[in-house]
Design an enzyme around this catalytic site. Structure first.
Site, mmCIF file in Angstrom:
data_model
loop_
_atom_site.group_PDB
_atom_site.id
_atom_site.type_symbol
_atom_site.label_atom_id
_atom_site.label_comp_id
_atom_site.label_asym_id
_atom_site.label_seq_id
_atom_site.Cartn_x
_atom_site.Cartn_y
_atom_site.Cartn_z
ATOM 1 N N SER A 17 27.126 -6.688 -4.893
ATOM 2 C CA SER A 17 27.238 -7.640 -5.997
ATOM 3 C C SER A 17 26.007 -7.681 -6.477
ATOM 4 O O SER A 17 25.363 -8.785 -6.965
ATOM 5 C CB SER A 17 27.779 -8.909 -5.392
ATOM 6 O OG SER A 17 29.148 -8.874 -5.073
ATOM 7 N N SER A 18 25.326 -6.645 -6.948
ATOM 8 C CA SER A 18 24.107 -6.850 -7.790
ATOM 9 C C SER A 18 24.350 -7.272 -9.046
ATOM 10 O O SER A 18 23.642 -8.158 -9.639
ATOM 11 C CB SER A 18 23.511 -5.321 -7.927
ATOM 12 O OG SER A 18 24.381 -4.417 -8.504
ATOM 13 N N HIS A 69 40.674 -8.286 -2.195
ATOM 14 C CA HIS A 69 41.658 -8.012 -3.137
ATOM 15 C C HIS A 69 42.638 -9.320 -2.582
ATOM 16 O O HIS A 69 43.899 -9.242 -2.859
ATOM 17 C CB HIS A 69 42.481 -6.794 -3.147
ATOM 18 C CG HIS A 69 41.728 -5.775 -3.837
ATOM 19 N ND1 HIS A 69 41.348 -5.540 -5.097
ATOM 20 C CD2 HIS A 69 40.632 -4.546 -3.197
ATOM 21 C CE1 HIS A 69 40.480 -4.545 -5.274
ATOM 22 N NE2 HIS A 69 40.220 -4.151 -4.131
ATOM 23 N N ASP A 127 41.282 -12.489 -3.202
ATOM 24 C CA ASP A 127 40.697 -13.740 -4.217
ATOM 25 C C ASP A 127 41.558 -13.945 -5.364
ATOM 26 O O ASP A 127 41.914 -14.922 -5.816
ATOM 27 C CB ASP A 127 39.085 -13.663 -4.611
ATOM 28 C CG ASP A 127 38.908 -12.202 -5.553
ATOM 29 O OD1 ASP A 127 39.487 -11.413 -5.662
ATOM 30 O OD2 ASP A 127 37.880 -12.301 -5.951
ATOM 31 N N ASP A 181 32.688 -12.994 -5.488
ATOM 32 C CA ASP A 181 31.212 -12.607 -5.748
ATOM 33 C C ASP A 181 30.644 -13.798 -6.131
ATOM 34 O O ASP A 181 29.501 -14.139 -5.583
ATOM 35 C CB ASP A 181 30.938 -11.524 -6.307
ATOM 36 C CG ASP A 181 32.015 -10.210 -6.170
ATOM 37 O OD1 ASP A 181 32.470 -10.282 -4.879
ATOM 38 O OD2 ASP A 181 32.136 -9.223 -6.830
ATOM 39 N N TYR A 216 41.088 -1.144 -10.541
ATOM 40 C CA TYR A 216 41.059 -2.526 -10.240
ATOM 41 C C TYR A 216 41.911 -3.338 -11.082
ATOM 42 O O TYR A 216 42.884 -4.161 -10.454
ATOM 43 C CB TYR A 216 39.630 -3.099 -10.207
ATOM 44 C CG TYR A 216 39.683 -4.585 -9.755
ATOM 45 C CD1 TYR A 216 38.702 -4.642 -8.630
ATOM 46 C CD2 TYR A 216 40.015 -5.600 -10.836
ATOM 47 C CE1 TYR A 216 38.538 -6.041 -8.277
ATOM 48 C CE2 TYR A 216 39.610 -7.071 -10.005
ATOM 49 C CZ TYR A 216 39.090 -7.095 -8.831
ATOM 50 O OH TYR A 216 39.046 -8.177 -8.442
HETATM 51 C C1 GLA Z 1 35.177 -7.245 -6.554
HETATM 52 C C2 GLA Z 1 35.453 -8.327 -7.407
HETATM 53 C C3 GLA Z 1 36.000 -9.574 -6.529
HETATM 54 C C4 GLA Z 1 37.174 -9.148 -5.362
HETATM 55 C C5 GLA Z 1 36.690 -7.808 -4.652
HETATM 56 C C6 GLA Z 1 37.675 -7.336 -3.840
HETATM 57 O O1 GLA Z 1 34.149 -7.393 -5.761
HETATM 58 O O2 GLA Z 1 34.633 -8.788 -7.896
HETATM 59 O O3 GLA Z 1 36.473 -10.579 -7.439
HETATM 60 O O4 GLA Z 1 38.495 -8.953 -5.944
HETATM 61 O O5 GLA Z 1 36.254 -6.634 -5.686
HETATM 62 O O6 GLA Z 1 37.797 -8.203 -2.753
#
Ligand code: GLA
Length: 354
Positions: free
Chosen positions: A119-120, A27, A29, A161, A210
């Site tokens: 991150s699929s 959290h 980025d 990601d 989020y």
């Molecule tokens: C998800 C989002 C990212 C980032 C993370 C938390 O993966 O896609 O951009 O904010 O959460 O760090």
């Protein structure tokens, strides 16, 4: 008389993207902060053969229904988010963002667990975008696919990601400064394991929560400037208790990313592990994105011999925990949930070998 020669069909293009695990810096980025994610040796491969048609049709080994989308689908989130099956939304958003010159058919194969926090979706977007002919420069690829992610899901995610899966180098994690997207490859020590363990909880609450966290950070930044640039002491002075906690997480997390990178470089694995566990506490208490299941898993892991530290990884609200351990310290078969020992992989690329 022999038939005239037929045009040779265009060759299939095969593109592969890794998934990622974030070692530290969550959290941060979308707050112009710092993070140290690592691409992993689990990933998604898209093979695409262009034809003269007006549709892009991909079949996935993990999905019963194909993604069948119009070549001219508009980049309209309201429309894209109604498409079925739901994985077709990612394909449609990438088609709309890349605008390939022709339709075609292809396949998707993946070794990544879906929706586990590895991150699929970024891997699917980036591999699809590359296979459809997107500009392969990592920054353009990541920006195009972040845009596609927003259209497909409606979640205002940052660029971490898509950027790490596009730009990573084998054997290294990637230190990213989100203020200017400066990147530095940070070699991973050879004598540690990175282990990812699923909490068993899917990330169902993620979408709304989020966006809410991001809005809270923006409210704090409105008063204080970008939270990723804030001195943790200054964050303490924010009068509103909730915004103070959110800002404190981001400010202290960025300091931990710096300290963790230095600890890795100096071979101080105990120090690095402690920072990961502190990061988890901050995500749990100040940022409130952990769950009882994630907390219990982190506690169980850090109590084990040979484990330097552990933390939730990615957005939180379920998903996976990442641990840094001595080589072979954890027996992956002993977990009741899926677990992986992952290695730092290189970024997305066109596969040229047969
Ligand atoms: C998800 C989002 C990212 C980032 C993370 C938390 O993966 O896609 O951009 O904010 O959460 O760090």
């Amino acid at each position: 008389m022999s038939d005239p020669p037929r045009p040779t069909p265009a060759a299939a293009v095969r593109a592969r993207s890794p998934g990622r695990v974030n070692l530290i810096g969550d959290h941060t980025d979308y707050n112009e902060g710092l993070a140290l994610p690592m691409a992993v040796d689990l990933g998604t491969t898209v093979t695409f053969l262009a034809d003269e048609g007006t549709r892009v049709v991909l079949r996935s080994s993990a999905e019963p229904e194909p993604a069948d989308v119009e070549l001219r689908v508009p980049l309209d989130p309201r429309l894209i988010q109604t498409l079925e099956p739901s994985w077709a939304r990612y394909v449609a958003a990438v088609v709309a963002a890349v605008r390939p010159g022709s339709g075609g058919t292809g396949t998707v194969e993946s070794t990544l667990p879906i929706g586990a926090g590895l991150s699929s979706s970024a891997a699917l977007e980036v591999a699809t975008a590359l296979a459809l002919g997107c500009e392969p420069d990592p920054l353009s690829l990541a920006r195009t696919c972040q845009h596609a992610e927003h259209a497909a899901t409606g979640v205002p995610t940052g660029i971490m990601d898509q950027l790490v899966v596009s730009a990573a180098r084998q054997g290294s994690a990637l230190l990213i400064d989100f203020a200017d997207l400066a990147m530095r490859h940070v070699e991973m020590p050879r004598d540690v394991d990175v282990v990812v363990v699923h909490s068993g909880e899917s990330r169902s609450l993620e979408h709304r929560s989020y966006a809410q966290r991001r809005a809270e950070c923006e409210a704090a930044a409105h008063r204080m400037g970008p939270l990723g640039r804030l001195d943790p002491e200054v964050a303490q002075a924010i009068p509103d208790a909730l915004l103070r906690r959110r800002a404190r997480h981001v400010a202290t997390e960025c300091a931990r990313v710096r300290a963790f990178t230095a600890a890795l470089g100096g071979g101080d694995m105990h120090g690095a592990g402690r920072l990961m566990t502190e990061s988890h506490r901050s995500l749990a208490q100040d940022f409130e994105v952990s769950t009882p299941g994630l907390d219990a898993l982190v506690d169980a892991l850090v109590g084990r011999a040979g484990v330097f530290g552990a933390r939730l990884t990615g957005a939180g609200f379920g998903g996976c925990v990442v641990a840094l351990t001595e080589p072979g310290a954890l027996d992956l078969r002993a977990f009741r949930t899926p677990a992986w020992r992952v290695r730092a992989a290189g970024g997305a690329h066109i596969v040229t070998d047969p």
